[in-house]
Design a protein around this motif. Structure first.
Motif, PDB file in Angstrom:
ATOM      1  N   ALA A  80       0.847  -1.212   0.000  1.00  0.00           N
ATOM      2  CA  ALA A  80       0.000   0.000   0.000  1.00  0.00           C
ATOM      3  C   ALA A  80       0.879   1.257   0.000  1.00  0.00           C
ATOM      4  O   ALA A  80       0.608   2.218  -0.739  1.00  0.00           O
ATOM      5  CB  ALA A  80      -0.929  -0.013   1.210  1.00  0.00           C
ATOM      6  N   ASP A  81       1.948   1.228   0.814  1.00  0.00           N
ATOM      7  CA  ASP A  81       2.870   2.387   0.838  1.00  0.00           C
ATOM      8  C   ASP A  81       3.460   2.612  -0.552  1.00  0.00           C
ATOM      9  O   ASP A  81       3.620   3.748  -1.009  1.00  0.00           O
ATOM     10  CB  ASP A  81       4.046   2.136   1.804  1.00  0.00           C
ATOM     11  N   GLY A  82       3.798   1.494  -1.224  1.00  0.00           N
ATOM     12  CA  GLY A  82       4.411   1.589  -2.565  1.00  0.00           C
ATOM     13  C   GLY A  82       3.451   2.204  -3.573  1.00  0.00           C
ATOM     14  O   GLY A  82       3.852   3.004  -4.430  1.00  0.00           O
ATOM     15  N   ILE A  83       2.179   1.829  -3.484  1.00  0.00           N
ATOM     16  CA  ILE A  83       1.194   2.434  -4.407  1.00  0.00           C
ATOM     17  C   ILE A  83       1.071   3.926  -4.087  1.00  0.00           C
ATOM     18  O   ILE A  83       1.019   4.768  -5.004  1.00  0.00           O
ATOM     19  CB  ILE A  83      -0.179   1.739  -4.308  1.00  0.00           C
ATOM     20  N   GLU A  84       1.068   4.241  -2.795  1.00  0.00           N
ATOM     21  CA  GLU A  84       0.971   5.663  -2.417  1.00  0.00           C
ATOM     22  C   GLU A  84       2.153   6.455  -2.967  1.00  0.00           C
ATOM     23  O   GLU A  84       1.969   7.552  -3.492  1.00  0.00           O
ATOM     24  CB  GLU A  84       0.949   5.795  -0.888  1.00  0.00           C
ATOM     25  N   ARG A  85       3.355   5.871  -2.847  1.00  0.00           N
ATOM     26  CA  ARG A  85       4.547   6.587  -3.338  1.00  0.00           C
ATOM     27  C   ARG A  85       4.452   6.837  -4.834  1.00  0.00           C
ATOM     28  O   ARG A  85       4.912   7.845  -5.335  1.00  0.00           O
ATOM     29  CB  ARG A  85       5.813   5.759  -3.046  1.00  0.00           C
ATOM     30  N   ARG A  86       3.864   5.870  -5.569  1.00  0.00           N
ATOM     31  CA  ARG A  86       3.804   6.015  -7.041  1.00  0.00           C
ATOM     32  C   ARG A  86       2.380   6.348  -7.500  1.00  0.00           C
ATOM     33  O   ARG A  86       1.975   5.987  -8.603  1.00  0.00           O
ATOM     34  CB  ARG A  86       4.314   4.717  -7.677  1.00  0.00           C
ATOM     35  N   PHE A  87       1.680   7.053  -6.628  1.00  0.00           N
ATOM     36  CA  PHE A  87       0.275   7.358  -6.871  1.00  0.00           C
ATOM     37  C   PHE A  87       0.050   7.954  -8.266  1.00  0.00           C
ATOM     38  O   PHE A  87      -0.823   7.513  -9.027  1.00  0.00           O
ATOM     39  CB  PHE A  87      -0.214   8.333  -5.788  1.00  0.00           C
ATOM     40  N   ASP A  88       0.860   8.931  -8.629  1.00  0.00           N
ATOM     41  CA  ASP A  88       0.640   9.619  -9.920  1.00  0.00           C
ATOM     42  C   ASP A  88       0.900   8.682 -11.097  1.00  0.00           C
ATOM     43  O   ASP A  88       0.247   8.793 -12.138  1.00  0.00           O
ATOM     44  CB  ASP A  88       1.525  10.864 -10.024  1.00  0.00           C
ATOM     45  N   ILE A 114      -5.178   1.162  -2.694  1.00  0.00           N
ATOM     46  CA  ILE A 114      -4.437   1.298  -1.425  1.00  0.00           C
ATOM     47  C   ILE A 114      -5.292   0.762  -0.271  1.00  0.00           C
ATOM     48  O   ILE A 114      -4.829  -0.036   0.556  1.00  0.00           O
ATOM     49  CB  ILE A 114      -4.071   2.783  -1.191  1.00  0.00           C
ATOM     50  N   ALA A 115      -6.550   1.192  -0.241  1.00  0.00           N
ATOM     51  CA  ALA A 115      -7.444   0.790   0.864  1.00  0.00           C
ATOM     52  C   ALA A 115      -7.632  -0.725   0.892  1.00  0.00           C
ATOM     53  O   ALA A 115      -7.737  -1.321   1.972  1.00  0.00           O
ATOM     54  CB  ALA A 115      -8.789   1.496   0.731  1.00  0.00           C
ATOM     55  N   PRO A 190      -3.819  -3.553 -18.993  1.00  0.00           N
ATOM     56  CA  PRO A 190      -2.668  -4.220 -18.378  1.00  0.00           C
ATOM     57  C   PRO A 190      -1.786  -3.293 -17.534  1.00  0.00           C
ATOM     58  O   PRO A 190      -0.977  -3.765 -16.748  1.00  0.00           O
ATOM     59  CB  PRO A 190      -1.878  -4.698 -19.605  1.00  0.00           C
ATOM     60  N   SER A 191      -1.934  -1.970 -17.666  1.00  0.00           N
ATOM     61  CA  SER A 191      -0.871  -1.062 -17.195  1.00  0.00           C
ATOM     62  C   SER A 191      -0.790  -0.934 -15.679  1.00  0.00           C
ATOM     63  O   SER A 191       0.302  -0.978 -15.106  1.00  0.00           O
ATOM     64  CB  SER A 191      -1.057   0.326 -17.815  1.00  0.00           C
ATOM     65  N   SER A 192      -1.939  -0.755 -15.005  1.00  0.00           N
ATOM     66  CA  SER A 192      -1.849  -0.584 -13.547  1.00  0.00           C
ATOM     67  C   SER A 192      -1.444  -1.899 -12.888  1.00  0.00           C
ATOM     68  O   SER A 192      -0.759  -1.905 -11.852  1.00  0.00           O
ATOM     69  CB  SER A 192      -3.150  -0.041 -12.959  1.00  0.00           C
ATOM     70  N   ALA A 193      -1.828  -3.026 -13.497  1.00  0.00           N
ATOM     71  CA  ALA A 193      -1.419  -4.327 -12.950  1.00  0.00           C
ATOM     72  C   ALA A 193       0.100  -4.482 -13.068  1.00  0.00           C
ATOM     73  O   ALA A 193       0.759  -5.004 -12.158  1.00  0.00           O
ATOM     74  CB  ALA A 193      -2.139  -5.452 -13.692  1.00  0.00           C
ATOM     75  N   ALA A 194       0.653  -4.010 -14.198  1.00  0.00           N
ATOM     76  CA  ALA A 194       2.108  -4.102 -14.381  1.00  0.00           C
ATOM     77  C   ALA A 194       2.824  -3.258 -13.330  1.00  0.00           C
ATOM     78  O   ALA A 194       3.852  -3.670 -12.774  1.00  0.00           O
ATOM     79  CB  ALA A 194       2.475  -3.656 -15.795  1.00  0.00           C
ATOM     80  N   LEU A 195       2.265  -2.086 -13.028  1.00  0.00           N
ATOM     81  CA  LEU A 195       2.870  -1.256 -11.966  1.00  0.00           C
ATOM     82  C   LEU A 195       2.759  -1.939 -10.610  1.00  0.00           C
ATOM     83  O   LEU A 195       3.666  -1.860  -9.784  1.00  0.00           O
ATOM     84  CB  LEU A 195       2.158   0.099 -11.896  1.00  0.00           C
ATOM     85  N   ASP A 201       7.220  -6.235  -6.130  1.00  0.00           N
ATOM     86  CA  ASP A 201       8.635  -6.616  -6.198  1.00  0.00           C
ATOM     87  C   ASP A 201       9.439  -5.771  -5.196  1.00  0.00           C
ATOM     88  O   ASP A 201      10.219  -6.305  -4.406  1.00  0.00           O
ATOM     89  CB  ASP A 201       9.121  -6.396  -7.639  1.00  0.00           C
ATOM     90  N   GLU A 202       9.188  -4.457  -5.214  1.00  0.00           N
ATOM     91  CA  GLU A 202       9.925  -3.556  -4.309  1.00  0.00           C
ATOM     92  C   GLU A 202       9.580  -3.823  -2.848  1.00  0.00           C
ATOM     93  O   GLU A 202      10.411  -3.607  -1.962  1.00  0.00           O
ATOM     94  CB  GLU A 202       9.603  -2.087  -4.644  1.00  0.00           C
TER      95      GLU A 202
END
Ligand code: NAD
Ligand code: 6OD
Length: 492
Positions: A80-88, A114-115, A190-195, A201-202
């Motif tokens: 969740a933190d990782g999605i927040e960091r790359r929110f944009d 995130i939620a 496919p794009s948000s799943a790839a992110l 991974d991180e």
């Protein structure tokens, strides 16, 4: 210029055993806004499906399987933190694939991604089991209690309409309960799943715990995956027909399935409703995400004394909706997800006229005089005058359209709202408290909203009746589905 994603088409690869890998086969994902190519997407064949399931199976017995629940849940918070960091980046990916307004991607899609991770991390960490003291003939008694274990490898198949939201709604609880996952998002998105794979991974999940495969459904990645004998469960969101196909594939191995399927949802507006609130609510429940939400109201029933006024107000509000680029100020609606889906929606626009509908507004394709004319836009549309048996009243269109019909009595409204092969959600708009309970309790749906729509508490059960699904997810229902429950009985 409207730039929301890089102009250089990217290569979107799979994520298997902690590595990003390509395939021999690929396809091009185009923008629904203007048709330009966005990305080349790898398509996983049967061999890569085999690899992904094998590594997911092996990962169950690796370090992942030895983690304590609290440690797993901490990893979910890191995701969740990782999605927040790359929110944009997530917003840009979702917007590029779908053409939806940026504001929606920010407040709904990515916020819910995130939620979903935070909610299921916390629920799994604090879950408690059942315990029963059981009387026995000798008077000593017995103790029955429940433990939960992971199911094994869970296949997650998700649709294009709310891509990250619906993928993570299943991936998060599956991981929280200690399973490993092979996920296949829709070929359209496919794009948000790839992110998400990059973020996972991180976050340091052991290789093989989460695997992501791209590709199509029939005769492709989706079918190869759902037919795989080593899955423990399949969780799917998409069309009811696809659910039926997947259920047949799951039958041989008696796999657990959880299905969130289509809807043909009703909204019932009584004359005693707060008119403006009901109007706002029905506008939202019809046109959010260009009508591409399984919960959207395609059938609106309005009590006769306010019918004409309601239709006129809906017409005015609909004609004021701003269609446009995702980052336009005040944009309310983007395109449909693809030309293929637009062709389907437009076929219903034509069919409605053949079936006798009066087109109150819309019914066609907007003309912009710029690149958007190569996109997948349709006009937001309102029909009246269709009989209840018309195909347009019974089949899910999944576009920005509703039919509005008058009714005279509460019983009639309930009967007509329930007259559907689907049973996902229904709304009732009224200020009469007793009526609100009475009507909501009689809907044959998994979800009933009173004076609101798509208001979610992630701890509450979510799912559909009839053709709209099988099982419930959300809160403890997800914890139950994504775990093998063992009852232990101890004679004292
Ligand atoms: P879809 O059924 O066409 O596809 C969904 C996913 O299944 C995609 O990833 C697709 O590639 C895959 N798939 C298709 N055929 C398959 C097969 N034979 N085997 C394995 N996988 C296969 O649905 P869609 O068009 O992507 O999504 C729109 C539909 O989803 C609508 O009907 C909508 O109501 C429904 N939906 C329901 C809910 C819910 O919660 N009830 C939520 C969102 C969407
Ligand atoms: O809010 C949710 O959890 C959920 N599953 C929403 C589904 C929306 C359908 O398009």
């Amino acid at each position: 210029m409207h730039h929301l994603a890089s102009d250089a088409p990217r290569l979107i690869r799979h994520y298997i055993a902690g590595e990003f890998v390509g395939s021999d086969r690929s396809f091009v994902k185009t923008s629904p806004v203007d048709g330009r190519p966005l990305a080349t997407v790898c398509e996983a064949g049967a061999d890569q499906v085999q690899d992904a399931v094998a590594v997911a199976r092996a990962a169950l017995n690796g370090p992942w399987g030895k983690l304590k629940t609290a440690e797993r849940c901490a990893m979910l918070h890191r995701i969740a933190d990782g999605i927040e960091r790359r929110f944009d980046d997530f917003v840009a990916a979702e917007v590029a694939d779908t053409g939806r307004p940026v504001s929606q991607a920010r407040t709904l899609d990515i916020a819910r991604g995130i939620a979903n991770f935070r909610t299921f991390a916390d629920l799994a960490r604090t879950a408690h089991g059942e315990l029963f003291q059981t009387p026995t003939a000798d008077g000593a008694g017995a103790l029955n209690y429940v433990v939960r274990k992971p199911l094994g490898v869970v296949a997650v198949i998700s649709p294009w309409n709310l891509p990250l939201l619906l993928l993570t709604w299943k991936v998060a609880p599956a991981l929280a309960m200690g399973n490993t996952v092979v996920a296949k998002p829709s070929e359209e998105t496919p794009s948000s799943a790839a992110l998400l794979a990059e973020v996972i991974d991180e976050a340091g999940l052991p290789p093989g715990v989460f695997n992501l495969l791209h590709g199509f459904g029939p005769d492709s990645t989706g079918e190869f995956l759902t037919r795989h004998p080593d899955l423990a469960a399949i969780t799917f969101t998409g069309e009811s027909r696809t659910g039926s196909t997947i259920m047949k594939a799951a039958a041989d191995g008696v796999k657990d399935v959880s299905f969130e399927l289509g809807g043909k949802n009703a909204a019932v507006v009584f004359a005693d409703a707060d008119f403006d609130a009901a109007l706002d609510g029905v506008m939202r429940s019809t046109f959010t995400n260009a009508g591409q939400v399984c919960l959207c109201s395609e059938r609106v029933y309005v009590e006769r004394p306010i019918f004409e006024k309601f239709v006129a107000a809906m017409k005015a509000r609909t004609e004021a909706l701003r269609l446009g680029y995702p980052d336009d100020d005040g944009v309310a609606m983007g395109p449909l997800v693809s030309q293929g889906h637009r062709a389907k929606v437009l076929s219903y626009y034509r069919l409605a006229v053949e079936e006798g509908a009066k087109v109150v507004t819309g019914g066609g394709v907007p003309h912009f005089g710029d690149a958007r004319d190569q996109g997948a836009f349709v006009q937001p549309t309102i029909w009246t005058g269709l009989p209840d048996h018309a195909r347009c009243m019974r089949e899910e269109v999944f576009g920005p359209v509703c039919h509005i019909a008058p009714f005279d009595t509460e019983d009639e409204a309930i009967r007509r709202a329930n007259d559907s092969d689907y049973g996902l959600a229904a709304c009732v708009w009224t200020t009469n408290l007793a009526r609100a309970h009475r009507v909501a309790q009689q809907f044959h749906t998994g979800i009933a909203w009173v004076n609101t729509w798509f208001l979610r508490d992630l701890r509450s059960p979510f799912g559909g009746a009839k053709l709209s699904g099988l099982g419930r997810e959300g809160g403890r229902h997800s914890l139950d589905f994504y775990s093998e429950i063992t009852n232990i009985c101890i004679k004292l």
